[in-house]
Design a protein around this motif. Structure first.
Motif, PDB file in Angstrom:
ATOM      1  N   GLU A  47     -10.739   0.088 -16.206  1.00  0.00           N
ATOM      2  CA  GLU A  47      -9.570  -0.356 -16.957  1.00  0.00           C
ATOM      3  C   GLU A  47      -8.408  -0.693 -16.023  1.00  0.00           C
ATOM      4  OE1 GLU A  47      -9.728   1.992 -21.186  1.00  0.00           O
ATOM      5  OE2 GLU A  47      -9.340   3.174 -19.383  1.00  0.00           O
ATOM      6  N   SER A  48      -8.301   0.031 -14.908  1.00  0.00           N
ATOM      7  CA  SER A  48      -7.197  -0.203 -13.971  1.00  0.00           C
ATOM      8  C   SER A  48      -7.201  -1.622 -13.432  1.00  0.00           C
ATOM      9  CB  SER A  48      -7.270   0.786 -12.808  1.00  0.00           C
ATOM     10  OG  SER A  48      -7.019   2.086 -13.265  1.00  0.00           O
ATOM     11  N   ALA A  49      -8.371  -2.232 -13.346  1.00  0.00           N
ATOM     12  CA  ALA A  49      -8.475  -3.606 -12.842  1.00  0.00           C
ATOM     13  C   ALA A  49      -7.897  -4.618 -13.820  1.00  0.00           C
ATOM     14  CB  ALA A  49      -9.931  -3.943 -12.543  1.00  0.00           C
ATOM     15  N   THR A  50      -7.870  -4.268 -15.121  1.00  0.00           N
ATOM     16  CA  THR A  50      -7.430  -5.237 -16.126  1.00  0.00           C
ATOM     17  C   THR A  50      -6.183  -4.805 -16.897  1.00  0.00           C
ATOM     18  OG1 THR A  50      -8.886  -4.263 -17.802  1.00  0.00           O
ATOM     19  CG2 THR A  50      -9.787  -6.067 -16.475  1.00  0.00           C
TER      20      THR A  50
ATOM     21  N   SER B  87     -16.417  18.987 -24.311  1.00  0.00           N
ATOM     22  CA  SER B  87     -15.693  18.716 -23.069  1.00  0.00           C
ATOM     23  C   SER B  87     -14.994  17.365 -23.178  1.00  0.00           C
ATOM     24  CB  SER B  87     -16.644  18.738 -21.873  1.00  0.00           C
ATOM     25  OG  SER B  87     -17.631  17.741 -22.001  1.00  0.00           O
ATOM     26  N   PHE B  88     -13.984  17.166 -22.329  1.00  0.00           N
ATOM     27  CA  PHE B  88     -13.233  15.917 -22.345  1.00  0.00           C
ATOM     28  C   PHE B  88     -12.547  15.707 -21.003  1.00  0.00           C
ATOM     29  CE2 PHE B  88     -10.356  19.180 -23.916  1.00  0.00           C
ATOM     30  CZ  PHE B  88      -9.153  18.918 -23.282  1.00  0.00           C
ATOM     31  N   ASP B  89     -12.215  14.451 -20.707  1.00  0.00           N
ATOM     32  CA  ASP B  89     -11.476  14.074 -19.501  1.00  0.00           C
ATOM     33  C   ASP B  89     -10.487  12.985 -19.873  1.00  0.00           C
ATOM     34  OD1 ASP B  89     -12.657  15.720 -17.414  1.00  0.00           O
ATOM     35  OD2 ASP B  89     -14.483  14.555 -17.743  1.00  0.00           O
ATOM     36  N   ILE B  90      -9.282  13.382 -20.276  1.00  0.00           N
ATOM     37  CA  ILE B  90      -8.270  12.401 -20.684  1.00  0.00           C
ATOM     38  C   ILE B  90      -7.721  11.656 -19.486  1.00  0.00           C
ATOM     39  CG2 ILE B  90      -5.982  12.092 -21.701  1.00  0.00           C
ATOM     40  CD1 ILE B  90      -6.631  14.378 -23.608  1.00  0.00           C
ATOM     41  N   VAL B  91      -7.309  12.390 -18.459  1.00  0.00           N
ATOM     42  CA  VAL B  91      -6.766  11.767 -17.256  1.00  0.00           C
ATOM     43  C   VAL B  91      -7.928  11.567 -16.300  1.00  0.00           C
ATOM     44  CG1 VAL B  91      -5.148  12.002 -15.333  1.00  0.00           C
ATOM     45  CG2 VAL B  91      -4.516  12.826 -17.599  1.00  0.00           C
ATOM     46  N   GLN B  92      -8.162  10.324 -15.923  1.00  0.00           N
ATOM     47  CA  GLN B  92      -9.325   9.973 -15.119  1.00  0.00           C
ATOM     48  C   GLN B  92      -9.137  10.398 -13.666  1.00  0.00           C
ATOM     49  OE1 GLN B  92     -12.023   8.598 -16.631  1.00  0.00           O
ATOM     50  NE2 GLN B  92     -10.897   8.716 -18.535  1.00  0.00           N
TER      51      GLN B  92
ATOM     52  N   GLN C 261       0.243   9.361 -26.367  1.00  0.00           N
ATOM     53  CA  GLN C 261       0.847   8.858 -25.145  1.00  0.00           C
ATOM     54  C   GLN C 261       0.041   7.710 -24.543  1.00  0.00           C
ATOM     55  OE1 GLN C 261       3.930  10.414 -23.785  1.00  0.00           O
ATOM     56  NE2 GLN C 261       3.725  10.740 -25.979  1.00  0.00           N
ATOM     57  N   LYS C 262       0.724   6.889 -23.752  1.00  0.00           N
ATOM     58  CA  LYS C 262       0.087   5.822 -22.968  1.00  0.00           C
ATOM     59  C   LYS C 262       0.588   5.976 -21.544  1.00  0.00           C
ATOM     60  CE  LYS C 262      -0.626   2.554 -26.653  1.00  0.00           C
ATOM     61  NZ  LYS C 262      -0.947   1.184 -26.900  1.00  0.00           N
TER      62      LYS C 262
ATOM     63  N   ASP D 268      -2.489  -2.170 -17.049  1.00  0.00           N
ATOM     64  CA  ASP D 268      -1.536  -1.315 -16.338  1.00  0.00           C
ATOM     65  C   ASP D 268      -1.351   0.022 -17.046  1.00  0.00           C
ATOM     66  OD1 ASP D 268      -1.083  -3.214 -14.386  1.00  0.00           O
ATOM     67  OD2 ASP D 268       0.616  -4.097 -15.449  1.00  0.00           O
ATOM     68  N   ILE D 269      -1.444   0.007 -18.376  1.00  0.00           N
ATOM     69  CA  ILE D 269      -1.210   1.211 -19.169  1.00  0.00           C
ATOM     70  C   ILE D 269      -2.323   1.347 -20.200  1.00  0.00           C
ATOM     71  CG2 ILE D 269       0.353   2.304 -20.809  1.00  0.00           C
ATOM     72  CD1 ILE D 269       2.671   1.063 -19.374  1.00  0.00           C
ATOM     73  N   CYS D 270      -2.839   2.560 -20.351  1.00  0.00           N
ATOM     74  CA  CYS D 270      -3.936   2.817 -21.285  1.00  0.00           C
ATOM     75  C   CYS D 270      -3.564   3.965 -22.226  1.00  0.00           C
ATOM     76  CB  CYS D 270      -5.208   3.202 -20.526  1.00  0.00           C
ATOM     77  SG  CYS D 270      -5.776   1.901 -19.400  1.00  0.00           S
TER      78      CYS D 270
END
Length: 139
Positions: A123-126, A29-34, A113-114, A128-130
């Motif tokens: 990660e969103s706190a630190t 299983s996986f979750d790329i988009v949080q 992709q990023k 902008d793009i992941c």
């Protein structure tokens, strides 16, 4: 001369097959988009069959009424460069590539992709793009 040519062709075929062997068989299983705050984000999975076929699927539970929506599709034989995933229920199409431990969201050419959508809440706190990637989790 014909025998040597046939042997060379056979060796090239064997090497080509060896390079496209899937890095594992079985379910991950996986979750790329949080997803955030119980939004009913689909939980994706892939299942690599012993014959090299790769099946992608998702399970989504509606948070309001508990109904479950699922879909699974056969993306064909494992391709280490890029694989196209097409889900008909939500008209969702995307490209991925994966190895033994990770899966990556890519463009049609296999470039990773990023996006800000790929950042976890931490990660969103630190950032902008992941990088759009996820670990592959065993059941």
């Amino acid at each position: 001369m014909k025998n040597i040519f046939s042997l060379v062709i056979l060796c090239i075929s064997v090497l080509s097959f060896a390079q496209t062997k899937a890095p594992f068989t079985g379910y991950r299983s996986f979750d790329i988009v949080q997803g955030f705050s119980g939004s009913g984000t689909p939980h994706y999975y892939l299942d690599v069959k012993k014959n090299g076929d790769v099946h992608f699927g998702f399970v989504q539970v509606n948070q309001a009424d508990g109904t479950e929506t699922t879909e699974e599709m056969n993306a064909g034989k494992y391709n280490p460069k890029v694989m196209k995933v097409v889900f008909k229920k939500y008209k969702e199409n995307f490209f991925v590539k994966f190895d033994k431990d990770h899966i990556y969201l890519t463009d049609k050419d296999g470039n990773i992709q990023k996006s800000e959508d790929c950042c976890s809440s931490m990660e969103s706190a630190t950032q902008d793009i992941c990088t759009c990637e996820s670990e592959l989790y065993k059941r």
